[in-house]
Scaffold this active site. Sequence first.
Site, PDB file in Angstrom:
ATOM      1  N   LYS A 112       0.845  -1.206   0.000  1.00 60.55           N
ATOM      2  CA  LYS A 112       0.000   0.000   0.000  1.00 60.55           C
ATOM      3  C   LYS A 112       0.876   1.249   0.000  1.00 60.55           C
ATOM      4  O   LYS A 112       0.597   2.211  -0.713  1.00 60.55           O
ATOM      5  CB  LYS A 112      -0.916   0.023   1.227  1.00 60.55           C
ATOM      6  CG  LYS A 112      -2.088  -0.916   1.134  1.00 60.55           C
ATOM      7  CD  LYS A 112      -2.969  -0.780   2.365  1.00 60.55           C
ATOM      8  CE  LYS A 112      -3.793  -2.021   2.603  1.00 60.55           C
ATOM      9  NZ  LYS A 112      -4.332  -2.080   3.975  1.00 60.55           N
ATOM     10  N   LYS A 193      -3.636 -11.627  -6.651  1.00 57.13           N
ATOM     11  CA  LYS A 193      -4.772 -12.011  -5.809  1.00 57.13           C
ATOM     12  C   LYS A 193      -6.021 -11.258  -6.273  1.00 57.13           C
ATOM     13  O   LYS A 193      -5.938 -10.076  -6.623  1.00 57.13           O
ATOM     14  CB  LYS A 193      -4.411 -11.623  -4.373  1.00 57.13           C
ATOM     15  CG  LYS A 193      -5.443 -11.888  -3.339  1.00 57.13           C
ATOM     16  CD  LYS A 193      -5.068 -11.211  -2.031  1.00 57.13           C
ATOM     17  CE  LYS A 193      -5.292  -9.718  -2.082  1.00 57.13           C
ATOM     18  NZ  LYS A 193      -5.392  -9.046  -0.778  1.00 57.13           N
ATOM     19  N   LYS A 196     -10.598  -6.337  -4.176  1.00 53.75           N
ATOM     20  CA  LYS A 196     -11.734  -5.419  -4.291  1.00 53.75           C
ATOM     21  C   LYS A 196     -11.334  -4.121  -4.967  1.00 53.75           C
ATOM     22  O   LYS A 196     -12.162  -3.420  -5.513  1.00 53.75           O
ATOM     23  CB  LYS A 196     -12.280  -5.094  -2.893  1.00 53.75           C
ATOM     24  CG  LYS A 196     -13.006  -6.251  -2.260  1.00 53.75           C
ATOM     25  CD  LYS A 196     -13.825  -5.814  -1.068  1.00 53.75           C
ATOM     26  CE  LYS A 196     -12.972  -5.584   0.141  1.00 53.75           C
ATOM     27  NZ  LYS A 196     -13.712  -5.495   1.389  1.00 53.75           N
TER      28      LYS A 196
END
Length: 327
Positions: A112, A193, A196
């Site tokens: 992130k 992966k 969302k």
Amino acid sequence: MKTRVFSGMQPSGNLHIGNYLGALKNWVRIQHDYECIFCIVDLHAVTLYQHPSELRSKIREIAALYLAAGIDPRVSAVMVQSSVAAHAELAWMLTCVTPVGWLERMTQYKAKAAKQESVGDGILQYPVLMAADILLYQAGIVPVGDDQAQHLELTRDIALRFNSLYGETFVVPSTSLPTVGARIMGLDDPEQKMSKSASGANHAVALLDPPDRIRKTIMRATTDSQPCVQFETAGPGVLNLLSIYQAFSGWDDGQIRQHFEGMRYGDLKKQVAEMVVSQLAPFRERYQQIVGEPGYLDRVLHEGAERVAPIAQETVRLVKERMGLYS
Ligand code: AMP
Ligand code: TRP
């Protein structure tokens, strides 16, 4: 007394089949065996900017999806993180026993942070808040997908460190991963992966996608240059489709192999698509019923928070006593 279970999801983006197979499906399965708390972790979501009115509606959407998936609010507590202030309170106390180095090593933090120009402190503290969620309720089991395993390790380290500094206070929780489906990969890129926040139109199947959309996404899934399934040499895209089928169907490895060995990719995709369409159909129906009943969701969330608050208060009382804080 039944062991307590705690888990949660962030109200950001659209819940997808990875969230379902990695976590939610397990929650539904174990809810009668344990005392379960299922949380909508809105304080985690705001570690990245969320538009306020979108966040408000996402919280309700995720709660409705928990119920649509089969979480029974008469059995399990369904609650929103920010409605029990003790989550944030305990997070501060845990922050004070957590070395920064432990947090900087988290792979999700690194990923992130690499995407941001300026990294908010909340991104670094994220796993401490997660530890607080779990330790606040003295949860013994945390059912999550594989990507949360490292955060759970850290939760255990924080609990052990607190216990050794201040005396036995927290239950040290264990991680529960599903045997199949713990890590569903992106349909457009099986090296990543399913997430969302990914933007590709064919990346994920969302739990509320209509059947035609589901079929399209799966039919376009990336496979490899072979024409048909060969278990010995299958690439990640094919293995991902097989895992999705296996996790939804509940078949064992032998049944999957026998059924799919030698099958052409076009047929494999059709069968996976029909399996997903049929398994998700009841979701959309139940979801509409739940959101269509005025006041129902708010009642569930309010009652959930009321049910868990005394447990949270007791832990905070104990932690304050152990640390010598004023109470
Ligand atoms: P999140 O989307 O980060 O809020 O994750 C909610 C839950 O879904 C967590 O338990 C994750 O481990 C799980 N999860 C998220 N993505 C996947 C995936 N691609 N495969 C399996 N589980 C997942
Ligand atoms: N970090 C988790 C995720 O993104 C969500 C989460 C927050 C959680 N607190 C938790 C999961 C406590 C399990 C237990 O998936």
